[in-house]
Enzyme design. Structure first.
Site, mmCIF file in Angstrom:
data_model
loop_
_atom_site.group_PDB
_atom_site.id
_atom_site.type_symbol
_atom_site.label_atom_id
_atom_site.label_comp_id
_atom_site.label_asym_id
_atom_site.label_seq_id
_atom_site.Cartn_x
_atom_site.Cartn_y
_atom_site.Cartn_z
ATOM 1 N N HIS A 33 20.794 5.105 -9.392
ATOM 2 C CA HIS A 33 19.349 5.416 -9.386
ATOM 3 C C HIS A 33 18.846 5.607 -10.826
ATOM 4 C CE1 HIS A 33 15.961 7.202 -6.725
ATOM 5 N NE2 HIS A 33 15.449 6.649 -7.820
ATOM 6 N N GLU A 86 22.117 9.561 -1.392
ATOM 7 C CA GLU A 86 22.436 9.575 -2.830
ATOM 8 C C GLU A 86 23.043 10.915 -3.222
ATOM 9 O OE1 GLU A 86 19.040 8.302 -5.147
ATOM 10 O OE2 GLU A 86 18.991 6.360 -4.156
ATOM 11 N N ARG A 103 13.894 1.834 -2.702
ATOM 12 C CA ARG A 103 14.549 2.928 -2.000
ATOM 13 C C ARG A 103 15.639 2.355 -1.093
ATOM 14 N NH1 ARG A 103 13.044 5.607 -5.240
ATOM 15 N NH2 ARG A 103 11.843 7.536 -5.237
HETATM 16 N N1 LIG Z 1 14.681 3.176 -8.826
HETATM 17 C C1 LIG Z 1 13.863 3.947 -9.459
HETATM 18 O O1 LIG Z 1 14.263 4.756 -10.285
HETATM 19 C C2 LIG Z 1 12.420 3.842 -9.211
HETATM 20 C C3 LIG Z 1 11.976 3.471 -7.977
HETATM 21 N N2 LIG Z 1 10.648 3.369 -7.726
HETATM 22 C C4 LIG Z 1 10.258 2.949 -6.409
HETATM 23 O O2 LIG Z 1 9.646 1.689 -6.489
HETATM 24 C C5 LIG Z 1 8.717 1.541 -5.442
HETATM 25 C C6 LIG Z 1 7.415 0.989 -5.963
HETATM 26 O O3 LIG Z 1 6.841 1.854 -6.907
HETATM 27 P P1 LIG Z 1 5.371 1.541 -7.467
HETATM 28 O O4 LIG Z 1 5.261 0.105 -7.733
HETATM 29 O O5 LIG Z 1 5.117 2.486 -8.553
HETATM 30 O O6 LIG Z 1 4.486 1.906 -6.218
HETATM 31 P P2 LIG Z 1 3.090 1.267 -5.813
HETATM 32 O O7 LIG Z 1 2.515 2.177 -4.823
HETATM 33 O O8 LIG Z 1 2.309 0.930 -7.022
HETATM 34 O O9 LIG Z 1 3.479 -0.095 -5.103
HETATM 35 C C7 LIG Z 1 4.051 -0.168 -3.827
HETATM 36 C C8 LIG Z 1 3.494 -1.403 -3.165
HETATM 37 O O10 LIG Z 1 4.190 -1.599 -1.950
HETATM 38 C C9 LIG Z 1 3.257 -2.137 -1.051
HETATM 39 N N3 LIG Z 1 3.711 -2.055 0.322
HETATM 40 C C10 LIG Z 1 3.572 -1.022 1.181
HETATM 41 N N4 LIG Z 1 4.105 -1.362 2.376
HETATM 42 C C11 LIG Z 1 4.583 -2.612 2.254
HETATM 43 C C12 LIG Z 1 5.228 -3.497 3.146
HETATM 44 N N5 LIG Z 1 5.487 -3.145 4.399
HETATM 45 N N6 LIG Z 1 5.580 -4.710 2.683
HETATM 46 C C13 LIG Z 1 5.319 -5.073 1.408
HETATM 47 N N7 LIG Z 1 4.690 -4.282 0.525
HETATM 48 C C14 LIG Z 1 4.334 -3.049 0.952
HETATM 49 C C15 LIG Z 1 1.991 -1.370 -1.333
HETATM 50 O O11 LIG Z 1 0.867 -2.060 -0.861
HETATM 51 C C16 LIG Z 1 2.015 -1.278 -2.823
HETATM 52 O O12 LIG Z 1 1.270 -2.328 -3.409
HETATM 53 C C17 LIG Z 1 8.617 2.919 -4.781
HETATM 54 O O13 LIG Z 1 9.457 2.948 -3.672
HETATM 55 C C18 LIG Z 1 9.184 3.836 -5.817
HETATM 56 O O14 LIG Z 1 9.687 4.982 -5.246
HETATM 57 C C19 LIG Z 1 9.705 3.588 -8.688
HETATM 58 C C20 LIG Z 1 10.090 3.980 -9.928
HETATM 59 C C21 LIG Z 1 11.489 4.160 -10.286
HETATM 60 O O1 LIG Z 2 9.933 7.436 -9.453
HETATM 61 C C1 LIG Z 2 10.674 7.089 -8.529
HETATM 62 O O2 LIG Z 2 10.285 6.734 -7.419
HETATM 63 C C2 LIG Z 2 12.100 7.077 -8.757
HETATM 64 O O3 LIG Z 2 12.828 6.639 -7.909
HETATM 65 C C3 LIG Z 2 12.641 7.723 -9.950
HETATM 66 O O4 LIG Z 2 13.480 8.735 -9.484
HETATM 67 P P1 LIG Z 2 14.071 9.807 -10.493
HETATM 68 O O5 LIG Z 2 12.940 10.601 -10.996
HETATM 69 O O6 LIG Z 2 14.755 9.052 -11.578
HETATM 70 O O7 LIG Z 2 15.011 10.619 -9.671
#
Ligand SMILES: NC(=O)C1=CN([C@@H]2O[C@H](COP(=O)(O)OP(=O)(O)OC[C@H]3O[C@@H](n4cnc5c(N)ncnc54)[C@H](O)[C@@H]3O)[C@@H](O)[C@H]2O)C=CC1
Ligand SMILES: O=C(O)C(=O)COP(=O)(O)O
Length: 592
Positions: free
Chosen positions: A328, A309, A280
Site C-alpha cells: 500500500h 492489510e 482498493r
Molecule cells: N494505493 C494508494 O495508496 C492510494 C489509493 N487511492 C485510491 O484510488 C482510488 C481513486 O482515488 P481518486 O482518483 O482520488 O478518487 P476520485 O473520487 O477522484 O475518483 C474515483 C472515480 O471512480 C469513479 N467510479 C465510481 N464508481 C465506479 C464504478 N462502478 N466504475 C467505474 N468508476 C467508478 C468515480 O466516478 C470517480 O470518477 C480510491 O479508491 C482511493 O482510495 C488513492 C490514493 C492513494
Molecule cells: O489515499 C488513499 O486512498 C490511500 O489509499 C492512501 O493510503 P495511506 O494514507 O497511504 O494509508
C-alpha cells in the site's frame, strides 16, 4: 462585527449560532460554551482550552506542526482497537490513514466528544461514515495531495509488470541470470483500460498516453469532455473488459464496486490481460483473481492494495510468481505525505474552529459567502424551531413540520440545507438530550419520525436579501397557547431578520414583533387599557429587564397578543401573577 478570512473561511459573528453545542455542555467538554460574541460553528467553538487531536498514524511533520499551533497533539501509533476506543473519549479530533479502522465502537466510545475524523488520504472506506453521521461527527479527507503519487505508483507497477522487474530483481539477487525467462511485453500501442476516471485515473491515463498507449476509460460518472480533453475515450464496462491489454483500477471501494472483478468478469476479459490495482483490494475478488492467474486468463497482476492489510502470510496471491506486490505504497512519497499532512491538518483545524470543511465527506458544503449571508437566518430558524416546539401541548408528539421560506430569489439561488438543519436542531434539542448539527440533523429527524418538508414562496422584488420571512408550522398537535394555532389548524410561528437580528413577527394569526433573544412571554388578553402596565409592573418588580414588547390585535376592543422579550427568566411567582390578571386569557413563557 463579522470577520472573514477568505483563504480558509473563518467566520466570526456576533450572532448566537452553534450548529453543534447543546445549551448545557457536559462538564468534560473542553470548549466552554462562549457567551458573546459567538462564533458560527459547525462542530466546536474554539475558545478557552485547546482541543486534543489524536494522530493515530504517521503523517508528515508539516501537518503535525500546524496542528500544534491550535491543539494538543497526541501522536500514538499502532494502537489496538481497544486502546483507540479507550483514548478516543479524551479527543476532539482523530487523524488516521488507511491502517486504522474507525468503527462504530470508536464513535460510541467517544461519548460525544469526538467532533471530527480526518482521513489523511482519499479512501474513506476504513471509516464507518454512517456511525460518524449518527454521532454528529464530521469526516473530512485529503482528496488531492496524493493524487500524483498514486498515479505515479500505478505507472510504476504498469511498467514493472510489463518487464517483470520485480521477478527479475529477485532472480538476480538469488544468484541467477535468466534473460530468456523474463522477456517482457511492450506498452506502446497496447490498450489500457482505466477503470475509474477520477483524479488518479485521469493522471494515469495522461501518463500512459505519454508512453504511447491507447487509453480507454470506464467511469459511469465521469464527464465525457474531461476524457476528450486528454484524448481518452469513455467506454462501457463491457468494452473496457473485452478490449484491454492492461486494466488499471482507480475507483473507490463502495458496495457497488466491491468484488467488481470476479469469476464472471474474468470470464469476459481478453486472455493474457494484465491488471494493476492501486485502488482498493476489495474491488477484486482475490480468490477469483488467483483462479484467473492460474488458468492464464490473467497473465500478470500488480497489487498495491489488499482486502486485508497486511495480507496474511499464507496469501497465495502475494506469493504467486505472476503477481507483483507493494505494501500500500501508492500515497507514500515524501512530497505526497507532506502535502496530505498539511491538507488534513488544515481541514481538521478548520473544522474544530467551526468552519465548514471543503472536504467534508458527510456534511453538505456551504460556501463561505453563502454562510455569511445566511447566518442571521440560521439563528432565526433555530429559534423559530425552539419556539414552535415549546408551544406544543405536552403529550402531543411532533411529527409533521413545514418550513416556508419567502424569498425574492429563485430556488436555485437559495441553499436551505443549513436552515433546515437548524430548524431540526431547534425542534429537537429543547425536548431531548441529543445534540443536532449539520452532520446529523436529517438522520436524527428521521430516527425520531419527524417529517420536515420545505416550501418556497417566491416574492416579487429585488433579490438583495436572501429571505423575507420564514415560517415554521407544526401540524396535528395541540398547543398550550391556543392563539398559536393559525387558521390552517397548525402551530405557526413566523420570523424575519431586522437589522441583522432575528425577530418573531407572527404567532398563529397574530402579527407581533419581538427580538428573539433571552426569553419571551406570549400573552393573549381582551384588548383593553391598562394590561400592558400591569404586566410590565409585575416584571419590573422582579428586576427583570424587558428588551422588547409588542401588541398585535385582531380588531380594536377584541383580542390582542402581547409579546414581551425578557433578558432574564422571571420567577414562577411572577408568571403566576401575570396569569391571574383578569383580562389575560392565556399566556406562555418560552425560553430561546
Ligand atoms: N494505493 C494508494 O495508496 C492510494 C489509493 N487511492 C485510491 O484510488 C482510488 C481513486 O482515488 P481518486 O482518483 O482520488 O478518487 P476520485 O473520487 O477522484 O475518483 C474515483 C472515480 O471512480 C469513479 N467510479 C465510481 N464508481 C465506479 C464504478 N462502478 N466504475 C467505474 N468508476 C467508478 C468515480 O466516478 C470517480 O470518477 C480510491 O479508491 C482511493 O482510495 C488513492 C490514493 C492513494
Ligand atoms: O489515499 C488513499 O486512498 C490511500 O489509499 C492512501 O493510503 P495511506 O494514507 O497511504 O494509508
Amino acid at each position: 462585527m463579522s470577520v472573514i478570512s477568505s483563504s480558509n473561511l473563518t467566520i466570526s459573528l456576533n450572532t448566537t449560532i452553534s450548529l453543534s453545542w447543546r445549551s448545557s455542555l457536559p462538564s468534560r467538554a473542553i470548549f466552554p460554551r462562549p457567551k458573546k460574541p459567538k462564533t458560527l460553528v459547525v462542530l466546536a467553538t474554539a475558545l478557552g482550552a485547546k482541543p486534543t487531536v489524536l494522530v493515530a498514524e504517521k503523517i508528515g511533520d508539516a501537518g503535525i506542526q500546524l496542528l500544534k499551533t491550535f491543539a494538543n497533539v497526541d501522536c500514538s501509533y499502532n494502537l489496538s482497537p481497544e486502546e483507540l476506543c479507550t483514548k478516543i473519549s479524551l479527543c476532539d479530533a482523530l487523524i488516521v490513514r488507511s491502517g486504522t479502522k474507525v468503527t462504530r465502537e470508536v464513535f460510541e466510545s467517544a461519548m460525544g466528544r469526538l467532533k471530527v475524523v480526518g482521513r489523511a488520504g482519499v479512501g474513506i472506506d476504513n471509516v464507518d461514515i454512517s456511525a460518524a453521521t449518527e454521532h454528529g461527527c464530521l469526516v473530512v479527507n485529503a482528496p488531492t495531495a496524493n493524487t500524483i503519487a498514486a498515479a505515479e505508483h500505478g505507472i510504476a507497477l504498469l511498467t514493472a509488470v510489463s518487464r517483470n522487474v520485480a521477478q527479475a530483481d529477485a532472480s538476480v539477487k538469488a544468484g541467477k541470470w535468466e534473460r530468456n525467462k523474463y522477456v517482457g511485453v511492450s506498452l506502446v500501442g497496447k490498450t489500457l483500460a482505466v477503470m475509474g476516471f477520477g483524479k488518479v485515473g485521469s493522471e494515469v491515463a495522461r501518463r500512459a498516453k505519454g508512453l504511447g498507449m491507447q487509453v480507454i476509460a470506464h467511469d459511469p460518472y465521469a464527464p465525457a469532455d474531461r476524457a476528450r480533453a486528454i484524448g481518452v475515450e469513455l467506454v462501457s464496462f463491457e468494452e473496457a473488459l473485452t478490449t484491454a491489454d492492461f486494466i488499471s483500477l482507480h475507483m473507490p471501494l463502495t458496495p457497488a464496486t466491491s468484488k467488481m472483478f470476479n469469476d464472471e468478469t474474468f470470464s469476459r476479459v481478453k486472455k493474457g490481460v494484465r491488471i494493476i490495482n492501486v485502488a482498493r483490494g476489495g474491488v477484486i475478488d482475490e480468490e477469483a483473481l488467483l483462479r484467473a492467474l492460474d488458468s492464464g486468463v490473467v497473465a500478470q497482476a500488480a497489487l498495491d492494495v489488499f482486502t486485508e492489510e497486511p495480507p496474511p502470510q499464507e496469501n497465495k496471491l502475494v506469493r504467486h510468481e505472476n503477481v507483483t506486490v507493494t505494501p500500500h505504497l501508492g500515497a507514500s512519497t515524501t512530497e505526497a505525505q507532506e502535502g496530505v499532512a498539511l491538507e488534513i491538518a488544515e481541514a481538521v483545524v478548520g473544522a474544530l474552529r467551526g468552519e465548514l470543511a471543503a472536504t467534508a465527506v458527510n456534511a453538505p458544503m456551504v460556501p463561505a459567502e453563502v454562510l455569511l449571508e445566511l447566518s442571521p437566518y440560521v439563528a432565526l430558524t433555530e429559534k423559530l424551531g425552539r419556539l414552535a416546539v415549546q408551544l406544543v401541548a405536552g403529550g402531543s408528539g411532533v411529527k409533521f413540520v413545514k418550513v416556508t421560506y419567502a424569498s425574492t430569489r429563485g430556488p436555485d439561488d437559495l441553499d436551505t440545507r443549513l436552515l433546515r438543519a437548524m430548524v431540526t436542531k431547534g425542534l429537537i434539542e429543547p425536548v431531548s438530550s441529543v445534540f443536532v448539527n449539520l452532520v446529523n440533523a436529517d438522520f436524527i429527524a428521521k430516527q425520531r419520525g419527524l417529517r420536515l418538508t420545505e416550501e418556497r414562496i417566491v416574492l416579487d422584488g429585488s433579490p438583495e436579501k436572501p429571505l423575507e420571512f420564514i415560517q415554521v408550522r407544526i401540524a396535528n398537535v395541540e398547543s398550550k397557547f391556543v392563539s398559536a394555532i393559525s387558521n390552517s389548524g397548525e402551530i405557526t410561528v413566523e420570523g424575519r431578520v431586522k437589522d441583522g437580528k432575528p425577530h418573531l413577527t407572527k404567532v398563529g394569526s397574530f402579527g407581533v414583533d419581538v427580538s428573539l433573544e433571552g426569553s419571551i412571554v406570549l400573552c393573549r388578553q381582551s384588548d383593553q387599557p391598562g394590561i400592558i402596565g400591569k404586566v410590565g409592573n409585575i416584571i419590573s418588580e422582579e428586576n427583570v429587564n424587558v428588551n422588547f414588547m409588542s401588541v398585535g390585535r385582531i380588531a380594536p376592543g377584541k383580542q390582542a397578543v402581547m409579546t414581551i422579550g425578557l433578558d432574564e427568566e422571571p420567577s414562577r411567582d411572577a408568571l403566576k401573577k401575570i396569569g391571574e390578571i383578569t383580562a389575560v386569557e392565556e399566556f406562555v413563557f418560552l425560553k430561546l
